[in-house]
Enzyme design. Structure first.
Site, PDB file in Angstrom:
ATOM      1  N   GLU A  81      51.391  63.515   6.847  1.00 18.24           N
ATOM      2  CA  GLU A  81      50.634  64.542   6.124  1.00 18.24           C
ATOM      3  C   GLU A  81      49.998  63.954   4.869  1.00 18.24           C
ATOM      4  O   GLU A  81      48.830  64.230   4.557  1.00 18.24           O
ATOM      5  CB  GLU A  81      51.541  65.705   5.753  1.00 18.24           C
ATOM      6  CG  GLU A  81      50.802  66.831   5.042  1.00 18.24           C
ATOM      7  CD  GLU A  81      51.720  67.792   4.311  1.00 18.24           C
ATOM      8  OE1 GLU A  81      51.430  69.005   4.321  1.00 18.24           O
ATOM      9  OE2 GLU A  81      52.712  67.320   3.699  1.00 18.24           O
ATOM     10  N   TRP A 103      51.413  72.647   9.443  1.00 19.51           N
ATOM     11  CA  TRP A 103      50.329  73.574   9.141  1.00 19.51           C
ATOM     12  C   TRP A 103      50.004  74.517  10.293  1.00 19.51           C
ATOM     13  O   TRP A 103      49.024  75.275  10.211  1.00 19.51           O
ATOM     14  CB  TRP A 103      49.070  72.782   8.758  1.00 19.51           C
ATOM     15  CG  TRP A 103      49.141  72.157   7.399  1.00 19.51           C
ATOM     16  CD1 TRP A 103      49.658  70.940   7.082  1.00 19.51           C
ATOM     17  CD2 TRP A 103      48.684  72.726   6.168  1.00 19.51           C
ATOM     18  NE1 TRP A 103      49.553  70.702   5.738  1.00 19.51           N
ATOM     19  CE2 TRP A 103      48.954  71.793   5.149  1.00 19.51           C
ATOM     20  CE3 TRP A 103      48.055  73.930   5.837  1.00 19.51           C
ATOM     21  CZ2 TRP A 103      48.629  72.013   3.810  1.00 19.51           C
ATOM     22  CZ3 TRP A 103      47.731  74.169   4.513  1.00 19.51           C
ATOM     23  CH2 TRP A 103      48.019  73.220   3.513  1.00 19.51           C
ATOM     24  N   TYR A 129      43.899  70.575   0.316  1.00 16.50           N
ATOM     25  CA  TYR A 129      44.223  69.410  -0.514  1.00 16.50           C
ATOM     26  C   TYR A 129      43.302  68.202  -0.341  1.00 16.50           C
ATOM     27  O   TYR A 129      42.734  67.702  -1.311  1.00 16.50           O
ATOM     28  CB  TYR A 129      45.661  68.965  -0.237  1.00 16.50           C
ATOM     29  CG  TYR A 129      46.701  69.993  -0.571  1.00 16.50           C
ATOM     30  CD1 TYR A 129      47.149  70.170  -1.881  1.00 16.50           C
ATOM     31  CD2 TYR A 129      47.261  70.787   0.423  1.00 16.50           C
ATOM     32  CE1 TYR A 129      48.115  71.115  -2.192  1.00 16.50           C
ATOM     33  CE2 TYR A 129      48.222  71.739   0.127  1.00 16.50           C
ATOM     34  CZ  TYR A 129      48.645  71.905  -1.185  1.00 16.50           C
ATOM     35  OH  TYR A 129      49.598  72.843  -1.473  1.00 16.50           O
ATOM     36  N   CYS A 191      49.788  74.841  -3.256  1.00 15.31           N
ATOM     37  CA  CYS A 191      51.048  75.050  -3.984  1.00 15.31           C
ATOM     38  C   CYS A 191      51.240  73.948  -5.025  1.00 15.31           C
ATOM     39  O   CYS A 191      51.508  74.226  -6.186  1.00 15.31           O
ATOM     40  CB  CYS A 191      52.228  75.085  -3.024  1.00 15.31           C
ATOM     41  SG  CYS A 191      52.211  76.491  -1.905  1.00 15.31           S
ATOM     42  N   ARG A 212      52.864  75.252  -8.492  1.00 18.43           N
ATOM     43  CA  ARG A 212      52.919  76.664  -8.880  1.00 18.43           C
ATOM     44  C   ARG A 212      53.956  77.441  -8.086  1.00 18.43           C
ATOM     45  O   ARG A 212      54.562  78.395  -8.581  1.00 18.43           O
ATOM     46  CB  ARG A 212      51.549  77.321  -8.693  1.00 18.43           C
ATOM     47  CG  ARG A 212      51.117  77.403  -7.242  1.00 18.43           C
ATOM     48  CD  ARG A 212      49.891  78.259  -7.003  1.00 18.43           C
ATOM     49  NE  ARG A 212      49.563  78.292  -5.585  1.00 18.43           N
ATOM     50  CZ  ARG A 212      50.062  79.169  -4.712  1.00 18.43           C
ATOM     51  NH1 ARG A 212      50.922  80.091  -5.113  1.00 18.43           N
ATOM     52  NH2 ARG A 212      49.718  79.117  -3.434  1.00 18.43           N
ATOM     53  N   ASP A 215      59.063  76.346  -2.641  1.00 17.47           N
ATOM     54  CA  ASP A 215      60.007  76.778  -1.617  1.00 17.47           C
ATOM     55  C   ASP A 215      61.157  75.769  -1.605  1.00 17.47           C
ATOM     56  O   ASP A 215      61.029  74.673  -1.066  1.00 17.47           O
ATOM     57  CB  ASP A 215      59.278  76.831  -0.274  1.00 17.47           C
ATOM     58  CG  ASP A 215      60.201  76.978   0.927  1.00 17.47           C
ATOM     59  OD1 ASP A 215      61.409  77.253   0.741  1.00 17.47           O
ATOM     60  OD2 ASP A 215      59.711  76.821   2.061  1.00 17.47           O
TER      61      ASP A 215
END
Length: 311
Positions: A81, A103, A129, A191, A212, A215
């Site tokens: 990734e 994803w 991203y 995120c 921000r 998880d």
């Protein structure tokens, strides 16, 4: 089975004897703190126990890479990734073809339509991203389009500065994935929104990340691994040494169905982090592959803990 309370009592006792603090306890302590003190909130994709604001630091010295050891982290999946980000790619099919399914939930037809992205083909995640890292704010025309020379190549700008002894001490080595102009075009707003690089004494490279939304169960272990590997890759690419990863967290949360699996993780004692090497520096940052990254010590870890990913 050892309870979380017994495990932490044992840890505190050992710390008094050795004065040693395994860096993974930063993560384990965060789990316990959120379970004990988090506020139950109802969010976009489920109920969470949440707190706001946290910080962790991990040494990257001598090739250390902080793959958590109290459960197995799929670091090769994480690396695939990361390389996809680095190349500016936004097509989930590229990941699926490498057996990476992080994803899939966000790239499904149903999810894209729920975001109003009805014109995107399935798997086209929008200007997420990679697009912002390499083509910041370039008009998005789909994941199959070519964006060379368009937008701002933030990553290349940072590399240029890091390679130049006169510029590598800059306090402006910042890369942002948060682009308010294009948030509505993204399958998922970022995120991990901003990272800053810093060079100490002309040769030691550190990365500070602001995220921000965190998880704790599934995302955070990947984020720690990803930005640590990014720092190692950039250090090798620019003739520097990886030094430290600093993790600044906004909303830290545990999904309600992750609580019991994470309590099991709290009963486990960490092992030593593995070490990695980037075998050779490439001319182009796009040219690194998974074969160029090698663990030089064993990644000893406890078994995988299954948790459901929320799209």
């Amino acid at each position: 089975m050892t309870t979380p309370e017994e495990a932490f009592a044992k840890y505190e006792e050992s710390k008094q004897i050795t004065g040693d603090l395994h860096p993974e306890y930063q993560y384990l302590n965060l789990i316990k703190h959120v379970i004990d003190h988090g506020t139950l909130e109802t969010g976009r994709n489920g109920n969470t126990y949440s707190l706001f604001g946290h910080n962790m630091r991990f040494s990257l010295a001598d090739g250390t890479v902080p793959f958590l050891t109290t459960k197995r982290v799929a670091w090769k999946t994480c690396l695939k990734e990361l390389l996809w980000f680095i190349r500016g790619q936004t097509d989930n099919m590229i990941l699926q073809n490498q057996d990476v399914h992080i994803w899939d939930g966000n790239g499904s037809r149903e999810f894209l339509d729920s975001r109003g992205l009805t014109e995107n083909r399935e798997g086209d995640l929008g200007p997420v991203y990679g697009h912002q890292w390499r083509y910041f704010n370039a008009k998005y025309a789909g994941c199959d389009s070519v964006y060379d020379g368009k937008g701002v190549d933030q990553l290349l700008q940072i590399i240029t500065c890091l390679k130049d002894p006169a510029q590598r001490s800059s306090r402006r080595l910042i890369m942002s994935a948060w682009n308010p102009c294009q948030l509505s075009e993204m399958a998922l707003p970022p995120c991990h929104v901003l990272c800053q690089f810093h060079v100490k004494a002309g040769k030691y490279l550190s990365c500070s990340l602001y995220q921000r939304s965190c998880d704790i169960g599934l995302g955070v272990p990947f984020n720690i691994a990803s930005y640590s590997m990014l720092t190692h890759i950039l250090a090798r690419h620019c003739g520097l040494e990886a030094h430290e990863f600093v993790y600044n967290m906004g909303d830290v949360h545990i999904y309600d169905d992750h609580v019991e699996p994470l309590k099991e993780q709290l009963t486990r004692t960490p092992y030593e982090f593995p070490r990695m090497v980037v075998k050779q520096a490439k001319d182009n940052i796009n040219d690194y592959s998974i074969e160029d990254i090698e663990l030089t010590t064993e990644y000893k870890c406890h078994p995988t803990i299954k948790m459901t990913m929320r799209a």
